[in-house]
Design an enzyme around this catalytic site. Sequence first.
Site, PDB file in Angstrom:
ATOM      1  N   ASP A  83       0.857  -1.179   0.000  1.00 40.88           N
ATOM      2  CA  ASP A  83       0.000   0.000   0.000  1.00 40.88           C
ATOM      3  C   ASP A  83       0.898   1.235   0.000  1.00 40.88           C
ATOM      4  O   ASP A  83       1.557   1.529   1.004  1.00 40.88           O
ATOM      5  CB  ASP A  83      -0.901  -0.027   1.247  1.00 40.88           C
ATOM      6  CG  ASP A  83      -1.919   1.107   1.278  1.00 40.88           C
ATOM      7  OD1 ASP A  83      -1.736   2.098   0.544  1.00 40.88           O
ATOM      8  OD2 ASP A  83      -2.888   1.000   2.056  1.00 40.88           O
ATOM      9  N   HIS A  84       0.903   1.948  -1.122  1.00 37.95           N
ATOM     10  CA  HIS A  84       1.833   3.072  -1.260  1.00 37.95           C
ATOM     11  C   HIS A  84       1.462   4.256  -0.378  1.00 37.95           C
ATOM     12  O   HIS A  84       2.233   5.211  -0.251  1.00 37.95           O
ATOM     13  CB  HIS A  84       1.903   3.514  -2.724  1.00 37.95           C
ATOM     14  CG  HIS A  84       3.270   3.941  -3.148  1.00 37.95           C
ATOM     15  ND1 HIS A  84       4.083   4.736  -2.364  1.00 37.95           N
ATOM     16  CD2 HIS A  84       3.976   3.695  -4.282  1.00 37.95           C
ATOM     17  CE1 HIS A  84       5.224   4.962  -3.004  1.00 37.95           C
ATOM     18  NE2 HIS A  84       5.188   4.334  -4.158  1.00 37.95           N
ATOM     19  N   ARG A  85       0.289   4.222   0.262  1.00 36.55           N
ATOM     20  CA  ARG A  85      -0.038   5.257   1.240  1.00 36.55           C
ATOM     21  C   ARG A  85       0.753   5.055   2.519  1.00 36.55           C
ATOM     22  O   ARG A  85       1.022   6.019   3.257  1.00 36.55           O
ATOM     23  CB  ARG A  85      -1.532   5.228   1.567  1.00 36.55           C
ATOM     24  CG  ARG A  85      -2.466   5.490   0.410  1.00 36.55           C
ATOM     25  CD  ARG A  85      -3.905   5.259   0.808  1.00 36.55           C
ATOM     26  NE  ARG A  85      -4.131   3.887   1.281  1.00 36.55           N
ATOM     27  CZ  ARG A  85      -5.281   3.445   1.782  1.00 36.55           C
ATOM     28  NH1 ARG A  85      -6.315   4.270   1.892  1.00 36.55           N
ATOM     29  NH2 ARG A  85      -5.409   2.192   2.177  1.00 36.55           N
TER      30      ARG A  85
END
Length: 442
Positions: free
Chosen positions: A414-416
């Site tokens: 999850d690039h967040r």
Amino acid sequence: MSTQTFILPDVGEGLTEAEIVTWKVAPGDTVAINDVICEIETAKSLVELPSPHAGTVGELLAAEGDTVEVGAPIITFVSADAAPAAAAPVTPSVPGESGGSVLVGYGSAGAVSSRRRKAPERPVRASVGVVAKPPIRKLARDLGVNLADVTPSGADGEVTRDDVVKQAEQASVFRNIQTPEWGAVREETRPAPASAPVGLARGIAPGDPARTESIPVKGVRKATSSAMVQSAYSAPHVTVWKEVDASRTMELVKRLKASPDFADIKVSPLLIMARAVIWAARRTPMVNAAWVDTDSGAEILVRHYVNLGIAAATPRGLLVPNIKDAQLLGMKDLARALERLTLTAREGKTSPADQQGGTITITNIGVFGMDAGTPIINPGEAGIVAMGTIAQKPWVVDGEVRPRWVTTVSGSFDHRVIDGDGMSRFIADVAAVLEEPALLVD
């Protein structure tokens, strides 16, 4: 005469509906408290419902295959001192007032009780003289074990679960994890009746054989599809991967299998992979974190423990049970936990609690002969690791091309929550352990 109506309870999962799979009773049957009356399938597990009343079954208010909302009536009981109700045909679930009864053993919160009484299972003796209980025979079939080849260790020559597992472990050390062989039919569907009408849609002429069928989306498939859509469209997915020389991992697995300390424990490359993921997550904690939306804004929840999820392909569909606090387990205890998780999933007995609270997941696509993949993250997690098949390939070692056992490790994140450099370091750490398992000794 008194009649009680039993409503479908929340079995402790926070779900809103369940499917009636099998009725274990019929109108007119006499039941005692805690006798199993039916088996239901929720989005996460199969659950046996015990009777909250003693008496006679009156009417079944839902048919097998019906999807019933939590709180809807499903069966009536007549008290033991009253005349039994006449047998009635099974009807679809209907709305109405329940008797307000609370399921015995569930408590006010609806948690499944483990104190349900079950009649003891009697061993079944086959014509060839093998003594084994029905669940053990099913396990043997699932694992491809011929019971006649198993050396029994139980009382009176009975074959035990451990006996079957040990026999199954005689398979090649180079299999990632032992799974039943794929059958000729790999997707189970419900064949259309020969007399079923054929529609005109999609150019199908009347009288032609049926070319399509509709399969209701419910149970595990419904839950899986909902979770995957939620994950794919809420978390920005990125995947990285690395090819790995896993020859030393294979050598370690072979030594562990031959070790007396692991004589009664299943050992596979998945064990080393699990240890590698736990070790690497400690060095990159953000891969074990989660994105949380709150009323005051978003937060990143960093978890300093590992509930290690293992994606399992089961007869009921994809399940992801997890091993709680896996970071506290040594090699032997982790191996035992993986074995229990795998066998329970294959038998369709994974509990809802075992599927909740995961922090990071491993999916072992190598068992299907796949080299690599781009897995979708489980909701509530920030990372998932895929382990590809382990196969001999040409590999350059000290300037020379040699046959080595090679696999591919990939990871979606999850690039967040975590950036590419963090996930790359994490996957590099996992790969490093598979290349040199001695790194685990620290």
